[in-house]
Scaffold this motif. Sequence first.
Motif, PDB file in Angstrom:
ATOM      1  N   ALA A 122      -0.850  -4.928  10.084  1.00 35.99           N
ATOM      2  CA  ALA A 122      -1.588  -4.241   8.925  1.00 35.99           C
ATOM      3  C   ALA A 122      -0.378  -3.268   8.232  1.00 35.99           C
ATOM      4  CB  ALA A 122      -2.705  -3.676   9.220  1.00 35.99           C
ATOM      5  N   ALA A 123       0.180  -2.520   8.857  1.00 38.83           N
ATOM      6  CA  ALA A 123       1.124  -1.524   8.586  1.00 38.83           C
ATOM      7  C   ALA A 123       2.291  -1.759   7.988  1.00 38.83           C
ATOM      8  CB  ALA A 123       1.393  -0.441   9.633  1.00 38.83           C
ATOM      9  N   LEU A 124       2.684  -3.207   7.939  1.00 38.09           N
ATOM     10  CA  LEU A 124       3.820  -3.864   7.458  1.00 38.09           C
ATOM     11  C   LEU A 124       3.774  -3.401   6.030  1.00 38.09           C
ATOM     12  CD1 LEU A 124       4.479  -7.088   9.454  1.00 38.09           C
ATOM     13  CD2 LEU A 124       5.758  -5.075   9.805  1.00 38.09           C
ATOM     14  N   ALA A 125       2.822  -3.359   5.366  1.00 37.58           N
ATOM     15  CA  ALA A 125       2.571  -3.512   3.892  1.00 37.58           C
ATOM     16  C   ALA A 125       2.507  -2.111   3.375  1.00 37.58           C
ATOM     17  CB  ALA A 125       1.334  -4.326   3.591  1.00 37.58           C
ATOM     18  N   ALA A 126       2.614  -0.999   4.050  1.00 38.95           N
ATOM     19  CA  ALA A 126       2.221   0.493   3.962  1.00 38.95           C
ATOM     20  C   ALA A 126       3.651   1.141   4.006  1.00 38.95           C
ATOM     21  CB  ALA A 126       1.095   0.819   4.857  1.00 38.95           C
ATOM     22  N   MET A 140       0.818  -1.056   0.158  1.00 37.51           N
ATOM     23  CA  MET A 140       0.094   0.009   0.032  1.00 37.51           C
ATOM     24  C   MET A 140       0.960   1.248  -0.052  1.00 37.51           C
ATOM     25  SD  MET A 140      -2.833  -0.898   2.894  1.00 37.51           S
ATOM     26  CE  MET A 140      -1.623  -1.821   3.831  1.00 37.51           C
ATOM     27  N   ASP A 141       0.362   2.217  -0.752  1.00 43.89           N
ATOM     28  CA  ASP A 141       1.122   3.612  -0.508  1.00 43.89           C
ATOM     29  C   ASP A 141       0.855   4.153   0.808  1.00 43.89           C
ATOM     30  OD1 ASP A 141       2.142   3.564  -3.323  1.00 43.89           O
ATOM     31  OD2 ASP A 141       0.137   3.847  -3.937  1.00 43.89           O
ATOM     32  N   VAL A 142      -0.587   4.210   1.292  1.00 44.87           N
ATOM     33  CA  VAL A 142      -0.994   4.685   2.500  1.00 44.87           C
ATOM     34  C   VAL A 142      -1.925   4.011   3.266  1.00 44.87           C
ATOM     35  CG1 VAL A 142      -1.944   7.003   3.495  1.00 44.87           C
ATOM     36  CG2 VAL A 142      -0.465   6.892   1.586  1.00 44.87           C
ATOM     37  N   LEU A 143      -1.714   3.630   4.495  1.00 40.06           N
ATOM     38  CA  LEU A 143      -2.829   3.054   5.292  1.00 40.06           C
ATOM     39  C   LEU A 143      -3.335   4.216   6.074  1.00 40.06           C
ATOM     40  CD1 LEU A 143      -3.937   0.678   6.589  1.00 40.06           C
ATOM     41  CD2 LEU A 143      -2.256   0.571   8.252  1.00 40.06           C
ATOM     42  N   ILE A 144      -4.673   4.133   6.115  1.00 38.55           N
ATOM     43  CA  ILE A 144      -5.453   5.223   6.795  1.00 38.55           C
ATOM     44  C   ILE A 144      -6.120   4.407   7.893  1.00 38.55           C
ATOM     45  CG2 ILE A 144      -7.562   6.724   6.626  1.00 38.55           C
ATOM     46  CD1 ILE A 144      -7.346   6.593   3.830  1.00 38.55           C
ATOM     47  N   VAL A 145      -5.887   4.859   9.276  1.00 36.82           N
ATOM     48  CA  VAL A 145      -6.311   4.536  10.339  1.00 36.82           C
ATOM     49  C   VAL A 145      -7.459   5.547  10.860  1.00 36.82           C
ATOM     50  CG1 VAL A 145      -5.589   3.892  12.789  1.00 36.82           C
ATOM     51  CG2 VAL A 145      -3.870   3.785  11.068  1.00 36.82           C
ATOM     52  N   ALA A 146      -8.680   4.951  11.055  1.00 34.27           N
ATOM     53  CA  ALA A 146      -9.979   5.871  11.432  1.00 34.27           C
ATOM     54  C   ALA A 146     -10.818   5.102  12.465  1.00 34.27           C
ATOM     55  CB  ALA A 146     -10.391   6.470  10.395  1.00 34.27           C
ATOM     56  N   PHE A 147     -11.597   5.710  12.923  1.00 37.54           N
ATOM     57  CA  PHE A 147     -12.648   4.934  13.857  1.00 37.54           C
ATOM     58  C   PHE A 147     -13.939   5.628  13.903  1.00 37.54           C
ATOM     59  CE2 PHE A 147     -11.510   7.865  17.178  1.00 37.54           C
ATOM     60  CZ  PHE A 147     -12.667   8.452  17.834  1.00 37.54           C
ATOM     61  N   GLY A 148     -15.141   4.847  14.084  1.00 39.36           N
ATOM     62  CA  GLY A 148     -16.388   5.806  14.040  1.00 39.36           C
ATOM     63  C   GLY A 148     -16.623   6.431  12.714  1.00 39.36           C
ATOM     64  N   LEU A 172      -4.047   4.696  -6.935  1.00 41.98           N
ATOM     65  CA  LEU A 172      -3.109   4.918  -5.756  1.00 41.98           C
ATOM     66  C   LEU A 172      -3.463   3.768  -4.714  1.00 41.98           C
ATOM     67  CD1 LEU A 172      -2.994   8.838  -4.450  1.00 41.98           C
ATOM     68  CD2 LEU A 172      -1.277   6.947  -4.394  1.00 41.98           C
ATOM     69  N   ARG A 173      -2.573   3.160  -4.125  1.00 46.62           N
ATOM     70  CA  ARG A 173      -3.112   1.900  -3.274  1.00 46.62           C
ATOM     71  C   ARG A 173      -3.178   2.286  -1.959  1.00 46.62           C
ATOM     72  NH1 ARG A 173       2.186  -1.549  -4.333  1.00 46.62           N
ATOM     73  NH2 ARG A 173       2.818   0.614  -3.942  1.00 46.62           N
ATOM     74  N   ALA A 174      -4.431   2.553  -1.525  1.00 48.05           N
ATOM     75  CA  ALA A 174      -4.639   2.768  -0.169  1.00 48.05           C
ATOM     76  C   ALA A 174      -5.668   1.687   0.517  1.00 48.05           C
ATOM     77  CB  ALA A 174      -5.586   4.158  -0.271  1.00 48.05           C
ATOM     78  N   GLY A 175      -5.440   1.638   1.708  1.00 51.20           N
ATOM     79  CA  GLY A 175      -6.029   0.838   2.592  1.00 51.20           C
ATOM     80  C   GLY A 175      -6.622   1.401   3.827  1.00 51.20           C
ATOM     81  N   LEU A 176      -7.395   0.752   4.746  1.00 55.29           N
ATOM     82  CA  LEU A 176      -8.021   1.230   5.856  1.00 55.29           C
ATOM     83  C   LEU A 176      -7.882   0.307   6.974  1.00 55.29           C
ATOM     84  CD1 LEU A 176      -9.882   3.078   7.732  1.00 55.29           C
ATOM     85  CD2 LEU A 176     -11.910   1.916   6.695  1.00 55.29           C
ATOM     86  N   GLU A 220       2.866  11.769  -2.344  1.00 51.19           N
ATOM     87  CA  GLU A 220       3.882  12.538  -3.473  1.00 51.19           C
ATOM     88  C   GLU A 220       5.088  13.121  -2.589  1.00 51.19           C
ATOM     89  OE1 GLU A 220       1.153  15.234  -4.962  1.00 51.19           O
ATOM     90  OE2 GLU A 220       0.251  14.020  -6.120  1.00 51.19           O
ATOM     91  N   GLY A 221       5.121  12.889  -1.213  1.00 53.73           N
ATOM     92  CA  GLY A 221       6.045  13.444  -0.488  1.00 53.73           C
ATOM     93  C   GLY A 221       6.251  14.646   0.440  1.00 53.73           C
TER      94      GLY A 221
END
Length: 349
Positions: free
Chosen positions: A289-293, A242-250, A268-272, A344-345
């Motif tokens: 989960a974050a190992l791949a991000a 993944m490019d970015v792992l998003i962490v969110a609740f609720g 863009l490879r994103a995950g939640l 994009e940095g």
Amino acid sequence: MKGNEALAEAALRAGCRYYFGYPITPQTELMEYMARRLPEIGGTFLQAESEVAAVNMVYGAAGAGARVMTSSSGPGISLKQEGISFLASAELPCVIVNVMRGGPGLGTIQPSQGDYFQATRGGGHGDYRVPVLAPSSVQETADLVFESFDLAEQYRTPVLLLTDGVLGQMMEPLRLPEVRTPRTSRAPWITDGCKGRQRRIVKTLYLDPRALEAHNLHLQAKYAQLAREEVRSEVYGIDGGMDVLIVAFGICARAARTAVDNLREKGLRAGLFRPVTLWPFPGAALEAAALAARHVLTVELNAGQMVEDVRLALSGREIAFHGRMGGIMITASEIEAEVQRISEGSEAA
């Protein structure tokens, strides 16, 4: 159903027969629903003179073995904190609902996630914790009510169901859980009259320092068991790198899920990663989960609270944060813009 009403009906179906509370927006519909329905099924509803009185009525009902619930929003939950500390020390099972609104102070009646610290760090005085469950849909709100009552009784602890003004007010279709036959608990600690047996005492006062330390060690052992066995989380869009792992609740996880879909359509490879138990926090699952991000972004309706637990779980990694306050909702397009900036940095806002 509206989220607040679905929560109330699910509590009744889970066997709750006692409710004590005081009105405050945006949770008042929950209280109104209980006022209408509990008398119909032989339960007891009482609007207390204050939040302080309500939580102490919960203490009494829980001590007698009842399935009991109270609810409020930010300022009201603050007033209940002394009672919650007493409930935790006395090991009395109950369910407490916080339909979060903006703060600090009276703040606003609009939604927020600013009570995360209060919920996950105990909130009141002393060394105690309570399990905290955070739904992200009306269906899950109803489902987690059952789990909250079960956890409360299994571990003899208050359980906090942390929702917010959006989930409380929005309407969605749902399948209500099946009705449970209300149980009459006969656990050996319940104060249900001592005729014919030795008396039982529910207390929180330990004047002997060694006795209080022993009690605290017992509580800490229970919290360690909760941390081992009662951790819940959900992942979405995590399939390889993944490019970015998003962490969110609720409610923020809803916007993040849409953002993940939109970003993947753009290449863009994103995950939640969505914590369902905010305490115990699912740190090990997040770490896996974050190992791949390449990057991690935490999104919250506050100034940055859960992000501290994310940083603890992912020690040594740079964690970006995006938050809004004042009752302003975070949109999927905002999250998409942050993900693109991070990938994009550039620095996250």
